[in-house]
Design a protein around this motif. Sequence first.
Motif, mmCIF file in Angstrom:
data_model
loop_
_atom_site.group_PDB
_atom_site.id
_atom_site.type_symbol
_atom_site.label_atom_id
_atom_site.label_comp_id
_atom_site.label_asym_id
_atom_site.label_seq_id
_atom_site.Cartn_x
_atom_site.Cartn_y
_atom_site.Cartn_z
ATOM 1 N N LEU A 88 25.017 101.267 94.783
ATOM 2 C CA LEU A 88 25.137 100.019 95.535
ATOM 3 C C LEU A 88 26.587 99.752 95.925
ATOM 4 C CD1 LEU A 88 22.688 97.695 93.553
ATOM 5 C CD2 LEU A 88 22.331 98.722 95.802
ATOM 6 N N GLY A 89 27.513 100.239 95.129
ATOM 7 C CA GLY A 89 28.915 100.045 95.453
ATOM 8 C C GLY A 89 29.333 100.730 96.739
ATOM 9 N N LEU A 90 28.629 101.784 97.115
ATOM 10 C CA LEU A 90 28.950 102.491 98.357
ATOM 11 C C LEU A 90 28.758 101.594 99.573
ATOM 12 C CD1 LEU A 90 27.321 105.977 97.585
ATOM 13 C CD2 LEU A 90 29.739 105.329 97.410
ATOM 14 N N SER A 91 27.898 100.572 99.457
ATOM 15 C CA SER A 91 27.713 99.595 100.537
ATOM 16 C C SER A 91 28.296 98.240 100.150
ATOM 17 C CB SER A 91 26.221 99.443 100.884
ATOM 18 O OG SER A 91 25.490 98.948 99.772
ATOM 19 N N ASP A 92 29.053 98.215 99.048
ATOM 20 C CA ASP A 92 29.677 96.986 98.531
ATOM 21 C C ASP A 92 28.634 95.898 98.274
ATOM 22 O OD1 ASP A 92 31.824 95.602 97.527
ATOM 23 O OD2 ASP A 92 32.509 94.843 99.461
ATOM 24 N N THR A 93 27.494 96.305 97.696
ATOM 25 C CA THR A 93 26.416 95.372 97.383
ATOM 26 C C THR A 93 26.483 94.974 95.916
ATOM 27 O OG1 THR A 93 24.982 96.350 99.070
ATOM 28 C CG2 THR A 93 23.913 95.030 97.351
ATOM 29 N N ASP A 94 26.472 93.682 95.647
ATOM 30 C CA ASP A 94 26.469 93.161 94.285
ATOM 31 C C ASP A 94 25.078 93.384 93.678
ATOM 32 O OD1 ASP A 94 26.460 91.549 91.943
ATOM 33 O OD2 ASP A 94 27.766 90.054 92.864
ATOM 34 N N PRO A 95 24.969 94.050 92.530
ATOM 35 C CA PRO A 95 23.649 94.292 91.914
ATOM 36 C C PRO A 95 22.910 93.009 91.541
ATOM 37 C CG PRO A 95 25.341 95.683 90.929
ATOM 38 C CD PRO A 95 26.056 94.677 91.769
ATOM 39 N N ARG A 96 23.637 91.890 91.460
ATOM 40 C CA ARG A 96 23.009 90.612 91.111
ATOM 41 C C ARG A 96 22.583 89.822 92.337
ATOM 42 N NH1 ARG A 96 28.368 88.788 88.137
ATOM 43 N NH2 ARG A 96 28.962 89.329 90.274
ATOM 44 N N ALA A 97 22.885 90.354 93.521
ATOM 45 C CA ALA A 97 22.603 89.630 94.759
ATOM 46 C C ALA A 97 21.147 89.793 95.176
ATOM 47 C CB ALA A 97 23.526 90.141 95.871
ATOM 48 N N ARG A 98 20.797 89.093 96.230
ATOM 49 C CA ARG A 98 19.515 89.274 96.888
ATOM 50 C C ARG A 98 19.791 89.776 98.297
ATOM 51 N NH1 ARG A 98 15.361 87.013 94.066
ATOM 52 N NH2 ARG A 98 14.014 86.817 95.874
ATOM 53 N N VAL A 99 18.958 90.693 98.758
ATOM 54 C CA VAL A 99 19.182 91.328 100.057
ATOM 55 C C VAL A 99 17.922 91.213 100.913
ATOM 56 C CG1 VAL A 99 20.878 92.945 99.131
ATOM 57 C CG2 VAL A 99 18.467 93.595 99.165
ATOM 58 N N ARG A 100 18.097 91.368 102.209
ATOM 59 C CA ARG A 100 16.977 91.290 103.148
ATOM 60 C C ARG A 100 16.515 92.694 103.501
ATOM 61 N NH1 ARG A 100 16.336 86.511 105.919
ATOM 62 N NH2 ARG A 100 15.950 87.532 107.926
ATOM 63 N N LEU A 101 15.224 92.940 103.261
ATOM 64 C CA LEU A 101 14.614 94.228 103.575
ATOM 65 C C LEU A 101 13.364 93.975 104.405
ATOM 66 C CD1 LEU A 101 14.820 95.930 100.052
ATOM 67 C CD2 LEU A 101 16.257 96.449 102.029
ATOM 68 N N THR A 102 13.081 94.870 105.321
ATOM 69 C CA THR A 102 11.901 94.716 106.182
ATOM 70 C C THR A 102 10.812 95.681 105.742
ATOM 71 O OG1 THR A 102 13.278 94.047 108.056
ATOM 72 C CG2 THR A 102 11.043 94.810 108.552
ATOM 73 N N SER A 103 9.630 95.148 105.475
ATOM 74 C CA SER A 103 8.508 95.969 105.037
ATOM 75 C C SER A 103 8.030 96.866 106.186
ATOM 76 C CB SER A 103 7.354 95.093 104.560
ATOM 77 O OG SER A 103 6.218 95.876 104.248
ATOM 78 N N SER A 104 7.804 98.123 105.856
ATOM 79 C CA SER A 104 7.331 99.071 106.867
ATOM 80 C C SER A 104 5.847 99.386 106.706
ATOM 81 C CB SER A 104 8.134 100.377 106.770
ATOM 82 O OG SER A 104 7.927 100.991 105.509
ATOM 83 N N ASN A 105 5.196 98.727 105.743
ATOM 84 C CA ASN A 105 3.807 99.077 105.447
ATOM 85 C C ASN A 105 3.091 97.865 104.862
ATOM 86 O OD1 ASN A 105 1.412 100.178 104.167
ATOM 87 N ND2 ASN A 105 2.349 102.197 104.411
#
Length: 246
Positions: A178-195
Amino acid sequence: MLFACLPGLAAVLALLLCARGVDRTVTAAGREVAARPVASHQAPRPEIVPRTAWLDDDTRHGQPPPRYDDKVVAVFVHHTDSPNGYDCADAPRIIRYLYAGQTGSRDWDDIGYNFLVDRCGTIYEGRAGGIERPVTGAHTQGFNHRTTGIAALGTFTAGADVPKAMTEAIAALAAWKLGLSDTDPRARVRLTSSNSLSRYASGTTATLPALAGHNTGYMTSCPGAALTARLPEIRQIAARLQGRAP
């Protein structure tokens, strides 16, 4: 003081650059360009055993090449629903067995998980494509894009012991990935369902934990109640490894 020696406009610009927290560099032509942001939370890459330790890559002959996303912004944690009392030296054999099942009866093109972790804390490369690259896995129905799947070898339903070495390894791996995208492991992120077989209809954008259990995105009990209960701790350890404030 340094800014006292600058003309008025130059001093204001310098102060603005400091306030933005961005390093500046000057090219040979005298042009100023933005460098990388000062604040970046990258954790060191943990030791990862390559997939050649459990499978000869020639086995993939004739299978389609790996697929990639632009980056990884979330991690899904799984368990493999296999016996817990194994000798860690047998982990490569167990992973090979899982691979055979997923590429055989399920007819997948490769093992679904990007990484697997045994009870001794050893991390294994799973799906082919490159450890450092954002390989598209096949681990969480609807949410395989921009995510990494980490599978804990064993079954971690309610009452099961979850080895500390295993949780610490999962945290270290998640922190790095996650650090490669500078994403905090405690955060919430937006993902789009593909199925639409996921918990969300296809095309729906969901806000999910950056470090989540399989059951967050799909109707399943995986990664088991015992491992699910450890996820808050794993998030905290991962954030600390990224150098983030408590």
